[in-house]
Design an enzyme around this catalytic site. Structure first.
Site, mmCIF file in Angstrom:
data_model
loop_
_atom_site.group_PDB
_atom_site.id
_atom_site.type_symbol
_atom_site.label_atom_id
_atom_site.label_comp_id
_atom_site.label_asym_id
_atom_site.label_seq_id
_atom_site.Cartn_x
_atom_site.Cartn_y
_atom_site.Cartn_z
ATOM 1 N N THR A 126 0.810 -1.216 0.000
ATOM 2 C CA THR A 126 0.000 0.000 0.000
ATOM 3 C C THR A 126 0.847 1.271 0.000
ATOM 4 O O THR A 126 1.881 1.339 0.672
ATOM 5 C CB THR A 126 -0.916 0.016 1.228
ATOM 6 O OG1 THR A 126 -1.704 -1.169 1.231
ATOM 7 C CG2 THR A 126 -1.834 1.227 1.229
ATOM 8 N N GLY A 131 -3.938 3.241 -2.271
ATOM 9 C CA GLY A 131 -4.877 2.350 -1.590
ATOM 10 C C GLY A 131 -4.995 1.026 -2.310
ATOM 11 O O GLY A 131 -4.014 0.323 -2.519
ATOM 12 N N ARG A 268 -25.769 -8.891 35.120
ATOM 13 C CA ARG A 268 -26.474 -7.614 35.295
ATOM 14 C C ARG A 268 -27.964 -7.858 35.540
ATOM 15 O O ARG A 268 -28.642 -8.484 34.715
ATOM 16 C CB ARG A 268 -26.283 -6.766 34.034
ATOM 17 C CG ARG A 268 -27.090 -5.487 33.976
ATOM 18 C CD ARG A 268 -26.573 -4.432 34.908
ATOM 19 N NE ARG A 268 -27.157 -3.134 34.604
ATOM 20 C CZ ARG A 268 -27.055 -2.082 35.376
ATOM 21 N NH1 ARG A 268 -26.368 -2.156 36.508
ATOM 22 N NH2 ARG A 268 -27.591 -0.936 35.024
ATOM 23 N N ILE A 337 -25.547 -4.086 24.795
ATOM 24 C CA ILE A 337 -25.953 -4.941 25.912
ATOM 25 C C ILE A 337 -25.349 -4.437 27.224
ATOM 26 O O ILE A 337 -25.997 -4.475 28.279
ATOM 27 C CB ILE A 337 -25.557 -6.406 25.632
ATOM 28 C CG1 ILE A 337 -26.464 -6.985 24.533
ATOM 29 C CG2 ILE A 337 -25.627 -7.260 26.900
ATOM 30 C CD1 ILE A 337 -26.043 -8.345 24.021
ATOM 31 N N GLY A 339 -24.742 -1.366 27.831
ATOM 32 C CA GLY A 339 -25.263 -0.034 28.127
ATOM 33 C C GLY A 339 -24.134 0.964 28.361
ATOM 34 O O GLY A 339 -23.094 0.901 27.710
ATOM 35 N N GLY A 340 -24.307 1.850 29.311
ATOM 36 C CA GLY A 340 -23.307 2.881 29.594
ATOM 37 C C GLY A 340 -21.952 2.311 29.971
ATOM 38 O O GLY A 340 -20.909 2.892 29.645
ATOM 39 N N GLU A 363 -6.620 -5.628 4.270
ATOM 40 C CA GLU A 363 -6.612 -6.616 3.181
ATOM 41 C C GLU A 363 -7.736 -6.364 2.181
ATOM 42 O O GLU A 363 -8.239 -7.285 1.543
ATOM 43 C CB GLU A 363 -6.719 -8.054 3.706
ATOM 44 C CG GLU A 363 -5.769 -8.419 4.820
ATOM 45 C CD GLU A 363 -4.312 -8.186 4.497
ATOM 46 O OE1 GLU A 363 -3.948 -8.233 3.315
ATOM 47 O OE2 GLU A 363 -3.541 -7.909 5.423
#
Length: 380
Positions: A126, A131, A268, A337, A339-340, A363
């Site tokens: 590259t 690119g 949780r 899932i 959350g915060g 790749e």
């Protein structure tokens, strides 16, 4: 068809899990935040045979196939995909290019050092502003007597700074000519060969990415791999294996994120019960598990073709494209899932989320894989 892991694969997986708990997991965030490339870790991985998975035993490698190779990359990436990426780049790009296209003398010179982890390898295709358009590369190699003089630069190169040796594709003919490029092996310390700016990346931060620079770099013709003009063709064949590598990397990330999300969903509690009992969460986990299973099957079918020397371009692109898209989706859902808490660095899904996006780019982007697949199915 046998869908069971072999005893060798099971032993490899167990060995890596034990290794990772001691040598990788305690340092993940330290390496990530400071962008530390842990060189000594790769020496240890070399001692275990994981830096030369596909290399024959007589050249210092493990002499294993692509099913085992997928297991190695997947298991490492479930813990830290930055390390998985570097192991993949070393094995499937630099080492595999030399192993596949070098003559016996060249193999004996470089492969044992790479396979044992004594040396770390880089691979340069590259360039800036090219690119995926490798045919438009500006780096050149001009023949002068028994030597070649290389000028130009490569970017986004894994191990560009630390690597002891690099396989480099340079233009030896007209720009745009697929038979106008040639592959060379360039050792660290060669005058005119240096590394440039280290990239400050979103993810995969412990895997070193930088420029390779060639300023009137003189390389002996003895370091040329294959015939003049074969470099691009060689690179495309190397990338067939590279796609399996990135697919395995993607699979590891997806499994790591899924396992973290599954564990958290059971721990949780909300409204008096674990959140895994709620249908919204259960359906997410079901989708994640199904897509991971499908990714794994595609990858191992590609591995079967590769091991048996059958055409693998189409299946490799399919496996890479699907697995990389799945790993982004799974890591995104894993954040959701959590959350915060998933948005904090206290939980592993934040890093899986950042790391996952590279898999749809490295790749060849998803769009490039679709182009490869479509061209192949239209020929059938």
């Amino acid at each position: 068809m046998n869908f069971e892991y072999t005893e060798t694969q099971k032993m490899i997986a167990e060995s890596i899990r034990d290794f990772a708990e001691v040598h990788i997991r305690p340092f993940i965030m330290e390496w990530d935040e400071a962008q530390i490339f842990p060189v000594e870790l790769f020496k240890k991985l070399g001692e275990m045979g994981f830096m030369g998975v596909l290399v024959p035993e007589e050249l210092g490698g493990s002499g294993l196939g692509y099913h085992e190779y997928i297991t190695v990359i997947e298991e490492i990436s479930k813990v830290d995909s930055s390390i998985g990426l570097s192991v993949a780049a070393h094995n499937s790009l630099c080492t595999n290019h030399i192993l596949t296209f070098a003559n016996d003398e060249q193999k004996k010179k470089w492969i044992p050092k790479l396979a044992t982890g004594e040396w770390i390898g880089a691979w340069g295709l590259t360039e800036h502003n090219t690119g995926s358009d490798a045919g438009g590369m500006n780096s050149t190699a001009v023949k002068q007597g028994d030597n070649w003089v290389l000028n130009g630069a490569k970017n986004f190169i894994t191990h560009a700074i630390t690597g002891n040796v690099a396989v480099v594709i340079a233009r030896t003919g007209e720009k745009g000519d697929s038979r106008g490029m040639t592959a060379f092996v360039v050792e660290k310390g060669t005058p005119g060969f240096s590394s440039g700016k280290k990239e400050n990346k979103l993810g995969m931060r412990a895997s070193e990415t930088a420029e390779l620079i060639f300023d009137s770099c003189v390389v002996p013709d003895a370091n040329r791999l294959g015939e003049v003009g074969e470099g691009f063709i060689q690179a495309m064949k190397v990338l067939d294996g590279g796609r399996i590598s990135i697919g395995a990397l993607s699979l590891g990330i997806a499994k790591g994120a899924y396992e973290a999300a599954l564990k958290y969903s059971k721990e949780r509690h909300q409204f008096g019960k674990p959140i895994s009992d709620f249908q919204a969460i259960g359906f997410k986990l079901a989708d994640m598990a199904t897509e991971i299973e499908a990714s794994e099957l595609l990858l191992h079918k590609a591995a079967y073709l590769k091991n048996n020397h059958k055409p693998v371009t189409k299946l490799g692109a399919m496996a890479k494209m699907y697995a990389s898209e799945v790993c982004v989706k799974v890591s995104t859902d894993a954040i959701q899932i959590h959350g915060g808490y998933g948005y904090t660095k206290d939980f592993p899904v934040e890093k899986f989320y950042r790391d996952s996006k590279l898999c749809t780019i490295g790749e060849g982007t998803t769009e490039i894989q679709k182009l490869v697949i479509s061209r192949n199915i239209l020929k059938e």
